[in-house]
Motif scaffolding. Structure first.
Motif, PDB file in Angstrom:
ATOM      1  N   ALA A  51       0.847  -1.185   0.000  1.00 54.17           N
ATOM      2  CA  ALA A  51       0.000   0.000   0.000  1.00 54.17           C
ATOM      3  C   ALA A  51       0.889   1.244   0.000  1.00 54.17           C
ATOM      4  O   ALA A  51       1.729   1.406   0.884  1.00 54.17           O
ATOM      5  N   ASP A  52       0.704   2.081  -1.009  1.00 56.97           N
ATOM      6  CA  ASP A  52       1.412   3.356  -1.080  1.00 56.97           C
ATOM      7  C   ASP A  52       0.502   4.409  -0.459  1.00 56.97           C
ATOM      8  O   ASP A  52      -0.356   4.982  -1.131  1.00 56.97           O
ATOM      9  N   PHE A  53       0.705   4.659   0.847  1.00 56.26           N
ATOM     10  CA  PHE A  53      -0.190   5.572   1.558  1.00 56.26           C
ATOM     11  C   PHE A  53       0.029   7.037   1.160  1.00 56.26           C
ATOM     12  O   PHE A  53      -0.852   7.866   1.379  1.00 56.26           O
ATOM     13  N   LYS A  54       1.186   7.355   0.583  1.00 57.93           N
ATOM     14  CA  LYS A  54       1.435   8.736   0.152  1.00 57.93           C
ATOM     15  C   LYS A  54       0.673   9.058  -1.132  1.00 57.93           C
ATOM     16  O   LYS A  54       0.143  10.150  -1.293  1.00 57.93           O
ATOM     17  N   ASN A  55       0.630   8.096  -2.046  1.00 61.76           N
ATOM     18  CA  ASN A  55      -0.060   8.305  -3.319  1.00 61.76           C
ATOM     19  C   ASN A  55      -1.444   7.659  -3.360  1.00 61.76           C
ATOM     20  O   ASN A  55      -2.101   7.642  -4.407  1.00 61.76           O
TER      21      ASN A  55
END
Length: 241
Positions: A51-55
């Motif tokens: 999971a890319d929480f920034k994008n």
């Protein structure tokens, strides 16, 4: 970023299935801090999804040599929900243990190396491999000829080692040119100063003509020695007759 890594991290990792012969190892990780989080799944040491929480999206960084595995729609949203559970558990652990000090393991000296054989003017990738640290993550920065190029790099999510520490790999796409010098610097809360390794394009580039010249020189020397030895034995043979 340093504020992030200075917060207590709670990582929950599990081996979901391992056969008696250890044919495959399926790994799932959920991690969180006050400001950061991780949700990642891997198979046999290869990241399948994170999971890319920034994008705000799920990423499938799978290598080309395996059959691609797609994760179902909604996987990212489930990871976001899991972060809330993780932070709730983290708060409970802190209160129960009265905010225990965080264990700190400094990373070993980073390794920096190219992904492919170096050819001047041909696009390549520099890899900065960092391992042996706890807690995660580390902060990796790059320079080219003392100019910061970190924005052009990428880094994977922390990957757990069997001893409980972590590994992260940062990549920088570059085009080698003679005279260029690159460096990667690693920051971690267990370090008093960054660990830095440099990489010089010129040191990695084969020098044209040296190999064949040396080979021909050695061949010529051996040829002359052979002629000299033959002449010596010919003279000795004539003396004995």
């Amino acid at each position: 970023m340093m504020k992030t890594i200075m917060k207590l991290l709670l990582f929950l990792s599990s081996v979901l299935w391992v056969s008696a012969q250890v044919l495959h190892e399926d790994l799932g990780i959920t991690g969180c801090s006050d400001f950061d989080g991780e949700e990642m799944y891997a198979l046999d040491g290869e990241e399948l999804w994170y999971a890319d929480f920034k994008n705000h999206k799920g990423v499938e960084p799978q290598p080309s040599f395996i059959d691609h595995i797609s994760y179902p729609e909604g996987a990212y949203e489930a990871a976001v929900a899991q972060q809330q559970v993780c932070r709730s558990n983290l708060k409970t652990v802190r209160e129960a243990l009265k905010n225990p000090p965080v264990k700190k393991d400094a990373p070993s000296s980073p390794m920096i190396y190219p992904e492919e054989s170096v050819e001047v003017g041909v696009s390549n990738t520099l890899i900065c491999h960092v391992s042996g640290f706890y807690p995660a993550p580390v902060n990796v920065s790059w320079t080219k000829n003392n100019q910061d190029v970190t924005s052009e790099s990428s880094i994977n999510v922390p990957y757990p080692n069997k001893d409980g520490t972590f590994t992260q790999i940062s990549r920088l796409v570059f085009t080698p040119q003679l005279g260029d010098i690159y460096s990667c610097s690693v920051k971690h809360l267990a370090l008093t100063e960054p660990l830095t390794r440099t990489w010089d394009v010129e040191d990695q580039t084969p020098q044209p003509g040296i190999g064949p010249s040396v080979f021909c020189g050695v061949g010529l020397t051996l040829g002359l020695l052979g002629v000299a030895a033959g002449t010596f034995f010919l003279i000795k043979g004539n003396e004995c007759s």
